[in-house]
Design a protein around this motif. Structure first.
Motif, mmCIF file in Angstrom:
data_model
loop_
_atom_site.group_PDB
_atom_site.id
_atom_site.type_symbol
_atom_site.label_atom_id
_atom_site.label_comp_id
_atom_site.label_asym_id
_atom_site.label_seq_id
_atom_site.Cartn_x
_atom_site.Cartn_y
_atom_site.Cartn_z
ATOM 1 N N MET A 28 0.852 -1.168 0.000
ATOM 2 C CA MET A 28 0.000 0.000 0.000
ATOM 3 C C MET A 28 0.897 1.231 0.000
ATOM 4 S SD MET A 28 -2.727 1.264 2.852
ATOM 5 C CE MET A 28 -1.514 2.039 3.899
ATOM 6 N N VAL A 29 0.519 2.235 -0.752
ATOM 7 C CA VAL A 29 1.240 3.505 -0.753
ATOM 8 C C VAL A 29 0.292 4.552 -0.179
ATOM 9 C CG1 VAL A 29 2.348 5.266 -2.165
ATOM 10 C CG2 VAL A 29 2.636 2.845 -2.741
ATOM 11 N N ILE A 30 0.775 5.312 0.809
ATOM 12 C CA ILE A 30 -0.021 6.364 1.427
ATOM 13 C C ILE A 30 0.777 7.657 1.402
ATOM 14 C CG2 ILE A 30 0.739 5.674 3.732
ATOM 15 C CD1 ILE A 30 -1.973 6.741 4.781
ATOM 16 N N VAL A 31 0.102 8.750 1.058
ATOM 17 C CA VAL A 31 0.723 10.071 1.077
ATOM 18 C C VAL A 31 0.067 10.859 2.202
ATOM 19 C CG1 VAL A 31 1.193 12.185 -0.211
ATOM 20 C CG2 VAL A 31 1.107 9.983 -1.409
ATOM 21 N N GLU A 32 0.879 11.242 3.192
ATOM 22 C CA GLU A 32 0.395 12.036 4.317
ATOM 23 C C GLU A 32 0.913 13.459 4.140
ATOM 24 O OE1 GLU A 32 0.364 9.907 8.323
ATOM 25 O OE2 GLU A 32 1.793 8.702 7.175
ATOM 26 N N ASN A 33 0.000 14.442 4.108
ATOM 27 C CA ASN A 33 0.382 15.835 3.894
ATOM 28 C C ASN A 33 0.706 16.551 5.193
ATOM 29 O OD1 ASN A 33 0.303 15.971 1.139
ATOM 30 N ND2 ASN A 33 -1.744 16.794 1.026
ATOM 31 N N LEU A 34 -0.301 16.831 5.983
ATOM 32 C CA LEU A 34 -0.141 17.638 7.186
ATOM 33 C C LEU A 34 -0.172 16.788 8.441
ATOM 34 C CD1 LEU A 34 -2.531 20.596 6.305
ATOM 35 C CD2 LEU A 34 -0.051 20.514 6.061
ATOM 36 N N GLY A 35 0.313 17.366 9.517
ATOM 37 C CA GLY A 35 0.270 16.684 10.806
ATOM 38 C C GLY A 35 1.358 15.642 10.917
ATOM 39 N N PRO A 36 1.390 14.962 12.052
ATOM 40 C CA PRO A 36 2.402 13.929 12.261
ATOM 41 C C PRO A 36 2.151 12.750 11.335
ATOM 42 C CG PRO A 36 0.763 13.837 13.976
ATOM 43 C CD PRO A 36 0.449 15.056 13.157
ATOM 44 N N LYS A 37 3.193 12.080 10.999
ATOM 45 C CA LYS A 37 3.073 10.893 10.157
ATOM 46 C C LYS A 37 2.762 9.726 11.079
ATOM 47 C CE LYS A 37 4.410 14.027 7.369
ATOM 48 N NZ LYS A 37 3.583 15.190 7.376
ATOM 49 N N SER A 38 1.490 9.619 11.447
ATOM 50 C CA SER A 38 1.088 8.798 12.583
ATOM 51 C C SER A 38 0.321 7.525 12.239
ATOM 52 C CB SER A 38 0.255 9.659 13.535
ATOM 53 O OG SER A 38 -0.827 10.238 12.841
ATOM 54 N N LEU A 39 0.381 7.058 10.990
ATOM 55 C CA LEU A 39 -0.242 5.781 10.646
ATOM 56 C C LEU A 39 0.477 4.679 11.401
ATOM 57 C CD1 LEU A 39 -2.249 4.160 8.824
ATOM 58 C CD2 LEU A 39 -0.330 3.930 7.236
ATOM 59 N N VAL A 40 -0.263 3.869 12.157
ATOM 60 C CA VAL A 40 0.363 2.814 12.942
ATOM 61 C C VAL A 40 -0.179 1.414 12.652
ATOM 62 C CG1 VAL A 40 1.112 4.288 14.843
ATOM 63 C CG2 VAL A 40 -1.166 3.279 14.896
ATOM 64 N N ARG A 41 -1.329 1.341 11.963
ATOM 65 C CA ARG A 41 -1.852 0.001 11.681
ATOM 66 C C ARG A 41 -2.815 0.050 10.499
ATOM 67 N NH1 ARG A 41 -3.504 -2.975 16.798
ATOM 68 N NH2 ARG A 41 -5.067 -1.351 16.905
ATOM 69 N N VAL A 42 -2.809 -1.048 9.710
ATOM 70 C CA VAL A 42 -3.739 -1.226 8.601
ATOM 71 C C VAL A 42 -4.483 -2.525 8.860
ATOM 72 C CG1 VAL A 42 -3.974 -1.548 6.113
ATOM 73 C CG2 VAL A 42 -2.194 -0.010 7.009
ATOM 74 N N ARG A 43 -5.806 -2.453 8.771
ATOM 75 C CA ARG A 43 -6.640 -3.637 9.035
ATOM 76 C C ARG A 43 -7.688 -3.813 7.937
ATOM 77 N NH1 ARG A 43 -8.382 -3.413 15.351
ATOM 78 N NH2 ARG A 43 -6.727 -4.773 16.051
ATOM 79 N N THR A 44 -8.289 -4.992 7.931
ATOM 80 C CA THR A 44 -9.418 -5.287 7.056
ATOM 81 C C THR A 44 -10.407 -6.139 7.853
ATOM 82 O OG1 THR A 44 -10.014 -6.020 4.820
ATOM 83 C CG2 THR A 44 -8.515 -7.442 6.058
ATOM 84 N N PRO A 45 -11.694 -6.068 7.502
ATOM 85 C CA PRO A 45 -12.643 -6.939 8.203
ATOM 86 C C PRO A 45 -12.272 -8.408 7.986
ATOM 87 C CG PRO A 45 -13.809 -5.252 6.968
ATOM 88 C CD PRO A 45 -12.364 -5.174 6.560
ATOM 89 N N ASN A 46 -12.340 -9.182 9.058
ATOM 90 C CA ASN A 46 -12.020 -10.602 8.986
ATOM 91 C C ASN A 46 -13.288 -11.357 8.592
ATOM 92 O OD1 ASN A 46 -11.363 -13.280 9.398
ATOM 93 N ND2 ASN A 46 -10.194 -12.872 11.250
ATOM 94 N N ARG A 47 -13.342 -11.816 7.355
ATOM 95 C CA ARG A 47 -14.577 -12.449 6.885
ATOM 96 C C ARG A 47 -14.833 -13.808 7.542
ATOM 97 N NH1 ARG A 47 -13.644 -14.174 0.585
ATOM 98 N NH2 ARG A 47 -14.510 -16.214 0.940
ATOM 99 N N TYR A 48 -13.824 -14.378 8.216
ATOM 100 C CA TYR A 48 -14.017 -15.635 8.923
ATOM 101 C C TYR A 48 -14.479 -15.428 10.359
ATOM 102 C CZ TYR A 48 -11.463 -17.538 4.953
ATOM 103 O OH TYR A 48 -11.069 -17.872 3.688
ATOM 104 N N SER A 49 -14.451 -14.192 10.820
ATOM 105 C CA SER A 49 -14.856 -13.864 12.181
ATOM 106 C C SER A 49 -15.602 -12.524 12.154
ATOM 107 C CB SER A 49 -13.624 -13.789 13.087
ATOM 108 O OG SER A 49 -13.993 -13.531 14.412
ATOM 109 N N PRO A 50 -16.900 -12.542 11.852
ATOM 110 C CA PRO A 50 -17.676 -11.309 11.712
ATOM 111 C C PRO A 50 -17.514 -10.381 12.919
ATOM 112 C CG PRO A 50 -18.983 -13.188 11.033
ATOM 113 C CD PRO A 50 -17.714 -13.736 11.639
#
Length: 105
Positions: A28-50
């Motif tokens: 994944m490529v993310i461009v952060e403009n303003l503020g702290p570069k504070s991305l700490v986690r990427v998640r997706t819904p777990n289709r095996y565990s609603p």
């Protein structure tokens, strides 16, 4: 006690990104403009565990002192199923400034 490094900890600051088609992301490529570069986690819904979320990437705040935009290339942990939603979670505990996201690819 939950900490930010605990996979069960949920950040309250997040952005949900939805794609038109399901895919198997590797990066994944993310461009952060303003503020702290504070991305700490990427998640997706777990289709095996609603109702549960599957962590695809976990990191730490890049810097609170970076001026201007940065582009981050983030390796994504493979999923056993195609996904069309990413949840980008941010740690704003060290600042009162919200990040500005210019793009996600």
């Amino acid at each position: 006690n939950f900490t930010s490094r605990d996979p069960q900890f949920t950040y309250t600051e997040f952005v949900t990104v939805q794609f038109a088609a399901k895919l198997y992301p590797e990066q994944m490529v993310i461009v952060e403009n303003l503020g702290p570069k504070s991305l700490v986690r990427v998640r997706t819904p777990n289709r095996y565990s609603p109702g549960a979320w599957l962590t695809l990437w976990m990191g730490s705040v890049v810097s609170l002192d970076v001026n201007g935009p940065i582009t981050r290339s983030i390796p994504i942990c493979g999923t056993p199923f195609p996904i069309d939603v990413l949840r980008l979670e941010f740690d704003l505990s060290l600042t009162k400034v919200a990040p500005e996201i210019a793009g996600v690819q």
